[in-house]
Design an enzyme around this catalytic site. Structure first.
Site, PDB file in Angstrom:
ATOM      1  CE  LYS A  24      -4.262   1.706   2.114  1.00  0.00           C
ATOM      2  NZ  LYS A  24      -5.279   1.498   3.173  1.00  0.00           N
ATOM      3  CD  GLU A  80     -18.934  -1.629   9.237  1.00  0.00           C
ATOM      4  OE1 GLU A  80     -18.062  -0.903   8.719  1.00  0.00           O
ATOM      5  OE2 GLU A  80     -19.274  -2.746   8.754  1.00  0.00           O
ATOM      6  NE  ARG A 111     -21.416  -2.732   4.926  1.00  0.00           N
ATOM      7  CZ  ARG A 111     -20.403  -3.410   4.395  1.00  0.00           C
ATOM      8  NH1 ARG A 111     -19.527  -3.980   5.187  1.00  0.00           N
ATOM      9  NH2 ARG A 111     -20.273  -3.520   3.104  1.00  0.00           N
TER      10      ARG A 111
END
Length: 619
Positions: A280, A363, A391
């Site tokens: 990344k 979540e 969610r």
């Protein structure tokens, strides 16, 4: 002319000589760094998938084949290669290029993608539709290891393996979501990450054996013995146990090896996982060193890097206040779903590591876990973006609210948010939270009020409580307190009822209208659920003076506070000359600056003034 200037479509990528691919990737990285530093956007994730994106377009035809991104903020290179390079100057701007994949923007984008863990489900659905219609195209899901902390991904993997539906699943493994990955899956993948040199040795060994007399037969014999021993003694990979073919890990910055792995996956007659290792932030040293700081950035000088301006925001203030409260109350715990930095919890995590829980992109699990903690006397505070709290709705009702458990939901990024567009707008939580019996919803309008209301939510409220606040800092309004209703201004011609930072818009509009001789009162709500007798009587008293009501709120039309207020006033037989509800309406607000979005939705100061003047002209 540079190589990148010659790339206008995926066919150009396919025709490019192999020895030019690394140069193309270098030019793409330079373009991304300079472009995103000017507009803001998701930088680190995109720098990490440059070679992977090029390899995908060498192997697949995304005009026909379906490429499904999981959280499409890593789709920038894909957009560059599919003819949208010229639009990057408008990235995430109002009316400009979206920061996520978007089918209405290009035929090369298969699905809208802004929330994690759904790509395999979407891809499996497309694959099944293809089979039913006897279509002839490939389906590819690109998912990150961070998204594998979400349970939806495992539901899809399990079903995909059972279905044997041909599809390609690319696992982009960089060891991170926004911050470092957490949980068992992160540990599992770390064990799967064999050195790329081992894979290279295996490939060389096979090539050598095939050139020797009888070598191919010998290789097959040895391979069968190795496979038998592996199956008898060693554990299979998680993916193979689910019925998927598995290949990898592959060096995610070696285009040749990625292409070989993808070609292998295309030849399989069942779901195949290609595990790719990427870095990344690759190619830009500041991002390589601190990829979490370059996940989502505003405009910055790429020659210097991102600098923290030290601005006090609602998120940072929330984190500071929660840490201070936790110093005196050992029951207070903080929960986040891979959003430690975004929700301002770095300080809490450092000060109370034993009371800080990052559950990954999960979540629903976070809400249910919070319910379990609350049932045993802890005070869990779940810090989550409004758009991601969606969610948790089932767990919020079933596990928290039915039992009346005291769970505090710190709802960050409530209301309109800049840049991210339709998938991230926090305009629905008012409707779905207020539908839950026993829920209290507090809406601070300033940083001081946030501190006061968070303290009140933790110490004085019983049952589930949400404290919702926007991204960024406060406006002109800076008072504190925990008043559920406050008359900010008296007025005889019109009454504006509002809450949160929208009180600043109301104050601005009232000041402008006063210059035109129009007297406007302002009623600020600190609590929008429940709207009790005291609140509605105070609104009634203010509205009776003017007879005209305007409710201003940064949420969708259906289920907003305005509908409840008008209904309650009607039930009390309050006669209104007019009732205007200004909100974000029945749209999914697009990407853009918040001021542009407020104007689009008709909830900026100018629109408020216009609505009031239009109504008064009817007299």
């Amino acid at each position: 002319m540079s190589i990148l200037e010659s790339i206008n479509s995926p066919s150009d990528v396919k025709e490019l000589p192999e020895d030019k691919l690394d140069d193309l990737c270098a030019e793409i990285r330079e373009f991304l760094i300079k472009s995103v530093s000017g507009t803001g956007g998701h930088l680190a994730a995109n720098l990490g998938v440059v070679e992977l994106s090029v390899a995908i377009h060498r192997v697949f035809d995304t005009q026909k084949d379906r490429l499904v991104f999981d959280v499409g903020h890593q789709s920038y290179t894909h957009k560059i290669l599919t003819g949208r390079k010229a639009g990057f100057g408008s990235l995430r701007q109002f009316g400009g290029l979206a920061g996520f994949s978007k089918p209405s923007e290009s035929v090369h984008d298969a699905c809208v993608s802004g929330h994690a863990s759904s790509s395999i489900s979407l891809a499996l659905g497309i694959s099944r539709a293809r089979t039913l219609s006897r279509g002839d195209y490939y389906v590819v899901a690109l998912i990150g290891d961070g998204a594998l902390t979400g349970g939806l991904a495992y539901e899809a993997l399990s079903d995909a393996g059972e279905s044997s539906e041909p599809m390609v699943i690319i696992l982009n493994d960089n060891g991170m979501s926004i911050t470092n990955n957490v949980g068992g899956i992160a540990r599992y993948l770390s064990r799967q990450r064999m050195k790329p040199s081992y894979a290279a040795f295996k490939k060389l060994y096979r090539r050598v054996m095939e050139k020797l007399p009888g070598g191919r037969a010998l290789w097959r014999f040895i391979h069968r013995i190795k496979t038998a021993i592996k199956e008898a003694i060693l554990q299979c990979s998680l993916f193979e146990d689910m019925g998927l073919q598995y290949s990898g890990p592959v060096d995610g910055h070696d285009i040749g090896r990625i292409v070989e792995a993808l070609e292998w996956a295309k030849r399989q007659s069942k779901p195949a996982v290609v595990h790719v290792l990427t870095q990344k932030g690759k190619g830009y040293e500041p991002s390589e060193l601190s990829p979490e700081d370059y996940h989502g950035v505003g405009p910055f000088d790429y020659r210097i890097g991102v600098k923290n301006n030290g601005e006090k925001t609602f998120s940072s203030t929330f984190g500071q206040e929660l840490t201070e409260l936790a110093l005196n109350d050992p029951r207070i715990c903080a929960i986040t779903a891979s959003m430690t930095t975004g929700t301002g919890l770095e300080g809490f995590a450092a000060r109370f590591p034993e009371r800080f829980f990052d559950v990954g992109i999960a979540e629903g699990h976070a809400a249910a876990m919070a319910a379990g903690m609350a049932s045993r006397g802890a005070i869990p505070v779940f810090a989550v973006y409004s758009t991601f709290l969606q969610r948790s709705y089932d767990m919020l009702i079933h596990d928290v609210a039915i039992s009346g458990l005291h769970v505090v939901f710190a709802v960050d990024r409530a209301g309109l948010v800049p840049g991210d567009g339709e998938t991230h707008q926090g305009v629905f939580d008012v409707a779905y939270l207020s539908s839950v019996p026993g829920m209290t919803i507090l809406c601070p309008a300033s940083l001081t009020e946030l501190r006061d209301m968070l303290r009140y939510a933790i110490n004085d409220v019983t049952g589930p409580v949400a404290v919702r606040f926007p991204r960024g800092g406060e406006g002109e309004y800076a008072d504190g307190g925990v008043d559920h209703i406050k008359i900010e201004r008296e007025g005889k011609d019109f009454t504006i009822v509002t809450y949160g930072v929208d009180v600043n818009t109301a104050i601005s509009a009232a000041g402008t209208l006063e210059k035109d001789g129009i007297s406007v009162g302002i009623v600020k709500l600190g609590c929008i659920c429940p709207i009790n007798t005291d609140i509605i009587n105070a609104i009634k008293g203010a509205v009776v003076k003017s007879g005209r009501l305007l409710v201003l709120e940064e949420c969708s039309r259906r289920g907003g506070a305005g509908e409840s207020i008008v209904a309650l006033l009607t039930s009390l037989r309050v006669k209104l000359k007019c009732a205007i509800l200004l909100n974000t309406g029945d749209i999914f607000p697009p990407c853009g600056d918040v001021n542009d979005l407020r104007k689009l939705c008709g909830i900026d100061s100018e629109s408020v003034c216009g609505a009031i003047k239009k109504e008064l002209k009817r007299i």
